[in-house]
Design a protein around this motif. Structure first.
Motif, PDB file in Angstrom:
ATOM      1  N   SER A 186       1.644 -54.622 -31.350  1.00  0.00           N
ATOM      2  CA  SER A 186       2.988 -54.308 -32.369  1.00  0.00           C
ATOM      3  C   SER A 186       3.692 -55.638 -32.551  1.00  0.00           C
ATOM      4  O   SER A 186       3.802 -56.188 -31.333  1.00  0.00           O
ATOM      5  CB  SER A 186       3.701 -53.204 -31.847  1.00  0.00           C
ATOM      6  N   HIS A 187       3.541 -56.087 -33.727  1.00  0.00           N
ATOM      7  CA  HIS A 187       4.406 -57.403 -33.866  1.00  0.00           C
ATOM      8  C   HIS A 187       3.637 -58.672 -33.194  1.00  0.00           C
ATOM      9  O   HIS A 187       4.547 -59.317 -32.839  1.00  0.00           O
ATOM     10  CB  HIS A 187       5.771 -57.199 -33.793  1.00  0.00           C
ATOM     11  N   GLY A 188       2.458 -58.429 -33.003  1.00  0.00           N
ATOM     12  CA  GLY A 188       1.925 -59.745 -32.327  1.00  0.00           C
ATOM     13  C   GLY A 188       1.842 -59.435 -30.710  1.00  0.00           C
ATOM     14  O   GLY A 188       1.347 -60.240 -30.310  1.00  0.00           O
ATOM     15  N   GLN A 189       2.357 -58.642 -30.299  1.00  0.00           N
ATOM     16  CA  GLN A 189       2.510 -58.288 -28.821  1.00  0.00           C
ATOM     17  C   GLN A 189       1.485 -57.332 -28.328  1.00  0.00           C
ATOM     18  O   GLN A 189       1.689 -56.097 -28.899  1.00  0.00           O
ATOM     19  CB  GLN A 189       3.921 -58.098 -28.575  1.00  0.00           C
ATOM     20  N   PRO A 190       0.682 -57.425 -27.251  1.00  0.00           N
ATOM     21  CA  PRO A 190       0.129 -56.302 -26.843  1.00  0.00           C
ATOM     22  C   PRO A 190       0.883 -55.296 -26.314  1.00  0.00           C
ATOM     23  O   PRO A 190       1.689 -55.498 -25.421  1.00  0.00           O
ATOM     24  CB  PRO A 190      -0.659 -57.140 -25.797  1.00  0.00           C
ATOM     25  N   GLU A 191       0.309 -53.939 -26.354  1.00  0.00           N
ATOM     26  CA  GLU A 191       1.291 -53.023 -25.865  1.00  0.00           C
ATOM     27  C   GLU A 191       0.247 -52.096 -24.992  1.00  0.00           C
ATOM     28  O   GLU A 191       0.768 -51.487 -24.010  1.00  0.00           O
ATOM     29  CB  GLU A 191       1.834 -51.990 -27.053  1.00  0.00           C
ATOM     30  N   VAL A 192      -0.849 -51.821 -25.372  1.00  0.00           N
ATOM     31  CA  VAL A 192      -1.743 -50.926 -24.445  1.00  0.00           C
ATOM     32  C   VAL A 192      -3.231 -51.610 -24.739  1.00  0.00           C
ATOM     33  O   VAL A 192      -3.620 -52.239 -25.811  1.00  0.00           O
ATOM     34  CB  VAL A 192      -1.752 -49.556 -24.978  1.00  0.00           C
ATOM     35  N   ALA A 193      -3.989 -51.055 -23.682  1.00  0.00           N
ATOM     36  CA  ALA A 193      -5.544 -51.511 -23.869  1.00  0.00           C
ATOM     37  C   ALA A 193      -6.050 -50.050 -23.826  1.00  0.00           C
ATOM     38  O   ALA A 193      -5.867 -49.136 -23.152  1.00  0.00           O
ATOM     39  CB  ALA A 193      -5.811 -52.320 -22.804  1.00  0.00           C
ATOM     40  N   ILE A 194      -7.321 -49.952 -24.438  1.00  0.00           N
ATOM     41  CA  ILE A 194      -8.082 -48.771 -24.607  1.00  0.00           C
ATOM     42  C   ILE A 194      -9.373 -49.321 -23.993  1.00  0.00           C
ATOM     43  O   ILE A 194     -10.064 -50.297 -24.696  1.00  0.00           O
ATOM     44  CB  ILE A 194      -8.171 -48.413 -26.113  1.00  0.00           C
ATOM     45  N   ILE A 195      -9.845 -48.547 -23.043  1.00  0.00           N
ATOM     46  CA  ILE A 195     -11.222 -48.780 -22.599  1.00  0.00           C
ATOM     47  C   ILE A 195     -11.903 -47.606 -22.362  1.00  0.00           C
ATOM     48  O   ILE A 195     -11.582 -46.489 -22.251  1.00  0.00           O
ATOM     49  CB  ILE A 195     -11.001 -49.537 -21.024  1.00  0.00           C
ATOM     50  N   ASP A 196     -13.143 -47.862 -22.171  1.00  0.00           N
ATOM     51  CA  ASP A 196     -14.238 -46.591 -22.095  1.00  0.00           C
ATOM     52  C   ASP A 196     -13.754 -45.922 -20.445  1.00  0.00           C
ATOM     53  O   ASP A 196     -13.500 -46.425 -19.692  1.00  0.00           O
ATOM     54  CB  ASP A 196     -15.642 -47.055 -21.915  1.00  0.00           C
ATOM     55  N   ILE A 197     -14.288 -44.587 -20.652  1.00  0.00           N
ATOM     56  CA  ILE A 197     -13.805 -43.717 -19.274  1.00  0.00           C
ATOM     57  C   ILE A 197     -14.605 -44.313 -18.206  1.00  0.00           C
ATOM     58  O   ILE A 197     -13.963 -43.977 -17.089  1.00  0.00           O
ATOM     59  CB  ILE A 197     -13.889 -42.486 -19.835  1.00  0.00           C
ATOM     60  N   ILE A 198     -15.712 -44.595 -18.374  1.00  0.00           N
ATOM     61  CA  ILE A 198     -16.527 -44.876 -17.371  1.00  0.00           C
ATOM     62  C   ILE A 198     -16.104 -46.352 -16.767  1.00  0.00           C
ATOM     63  O   ILE A 198     -15.907 -46.655 -15.566  1.00  0.00           O
ATOM     64  CB  ILE A 198     -18.139 -45.052 -17.454  1.00  0.00           C
ATOM     65  N   ASP A 199     -15.693 -47.379 -17.423  1.00  0.00           N
ATOM     66  CA  ASP A 199     -15.159 -48.685 -17.178  1.00  0.00           C
ATOM     67  C   ASP A 199     -13.753 -48.359 -16.479  1.00  0.00           C
ATOM     68  O   ASP A 199     -13.147 -49.029 -15.474  1.00  0.00           O
ATOM     69  CB  ASP A 199     -14.887 -49.462 -18.361  1.00  0.00           C
ATOM     70  N   TYR A 200     -12.897 -47.460 -17.161  1.00  0.00           N
ATOM     71  CA  TYR A 200     -11.538 -46.810 -16.120  1.00  0.00           C
ATOM     72  C   TYR A 200     -11.893 -46.505 -15.060  1.00  0.00           C
ATOM     73  O   TYR A 200     -11.209 -46.907 -14.117  1.00  0.00           O
ATOM     74  CB  TYR A 200     -11.029 -45.967 -17.185  1.00  0.00           C
ATOM     75  N   ARG A 201     -12.658 -45.469 -14.729  1.00  0.00           N
ATOM     76  CA  ARG A 201     -13.294 -44.991 -13.528  1.00  0.00           C
ATOM     77  C   ARG A 201     -13.631 -46.389 -12.677  1.00  0.00           C
ATOM     78  O   ARG A 201     -13.174 -46.110 -11.316  1.00  0.00           O
ATOM     79  CB  ARG A 201     -14.123 -43.958 -13.533  1.00  0.00           C
ATOM     80  N   ILE A 202     -14.601 -47.149 -12.974  1.00  0.00           N
ATOM     81  CA  ILE A 202     -15.002 -48.060 -12.146  1.00  0.00           C
ATOM     82  C   ILE A 202     -13.904 -49.006 -11.692  1.00  0.00           C
ATOM     83  O   ILE A 202     -13.747 -49.456 -10.447  1.00  0.00           O
ATOM     84  CB  ILE A 202     -16.120 -48.796 -13.086  1.00  0.00           C
ATOM     85  N   THR A 203     -13.114 -49.548 -12.783  1.00  0.00           N
ATOM     86  CA  THR A 203     -11.790 -50.183 -12.544  1.00  0.00           C
ATOM     87  C   THR A 203     -11.080 -49.574 -11.263  1.00  0.00           C
ATOM     88  O   THR A 203     -10.430 -50.215 -10.429  1.00  0.00           O
ATOM     89  CB  THR A 203     -11.256 -50.520 -13.692  1.00  0.00           C
ATOM     90  N   ARG A 204     -10.626 -48.322 -11.481  1.00  0.00           N
ATOM     91  CA  ARG A 204      -9.933 -47.829 -10.597  1.00  0.00           C
ATOM     92  C   ARG A 204     -10.457 -47.863  -9.153  1.00  0.00           C
ATOM     93  O   ARG A 204      -9.796 -47.927  -8.070  1.00  0.00           O
ATOM     94  CB  ARG A 204      -9.565 -46.195 -10.908  1.00  0.00           C
ATOM     95  N   ALA A 205     -11.686 -47.252  -9.167  1.00  0.00           N
ATOM     96  CA  ALA A 205     -12.278 -47.515  -7.890  1.00  0.00           C
ATOM     97  C   ALA A 205     -12.366 -48.641  -7.032  1.00  0.00           C
ATOM     98  O   ALA A 205     -12.141 -48.839  -5.984  1.00  0.00           O
ATOM     99  CB  ALA A 205     -13.917 -46.837  -7.935  1.00  0.00           C
TER     100      ALA A 205
END
Length: 156
Positions: free
Chosen positions: A33-52
């Motif tokens: 938003s206005h050139g500033q990162p606010e959120v990232a969207i990742i695949d659910i499997i990548d999310y679970r691997i990252t959390r693990a």
């Protein structure tokens, strides 16, 4: 091997379907938003691997490296975060191979390897011992030689 796209909030609203499809193909979408990162969207499997991985390094569980991960401990293909935590803890501790992680998670070996590379999860490409080599061999047998693109002769 970072695959990331920057998406403005307005473009996300207009092209949600396309952004989600890109994420499902391995890209991370950083919404700005206005050139500033606010959120990232990742695949659910990548999310679970990252959390693990984060859980493993934050609170290292005790893992019996010699015992590996039995079928009774982990039912293949489970979709829960605890299942990913268990598989990745055993992998990161050196108790199981990348092939066994793929088998336990119900994912193709190449998919797990690609995700680990993209997410900077440490890769162990060679078996760490006889039980590790045997587990890799069993996974490869289950895939069949055609899936690996190999033709074995009697001499091998």
């Amino acid at each position: 091997m970072q695959s990331m796209q920057r998406v403005r909030k307005t473009d996300l609203a207009r092209h949600t379907h396309q952004v989600i499809n890109d994420v499902l193909r391995g890209q991370t979408a950083v919404v700005e938003s206005h050139g500033q990162p606010e959120v990232a969207i990742i695949d659910i499997i990548d999310y679970r691997i990252t959390r693990a991985v984060m859980r493993y390094y934050h609170h290292q569980p005790e893992v019996d490296v010699e015992a590996g991960l039995s079928d009774e401990q982990a039912a293949p293909g489970s979709e829960t975060q605890e299942h990913y935590d268990l598989a990745l803890a055993h992998y990161l501790a050196g108790a199981i191979s990348l092939g066994r992680v793929a088998e336990v998670l119900g994912l193709p070996w190449l998919d797990v390897r690609t995700r680990f590379l993209r997410l900077d999860v440490p890769l162990r490409m060679a078996p760490t011992g006889p039980s590790d080599a045997m587990a890799d061999s069993e996974v490869a047998e289950g895939m069949g030689s055609g899936a690996l693109g190999l033709a074995l002769t009697e001499e091998e």
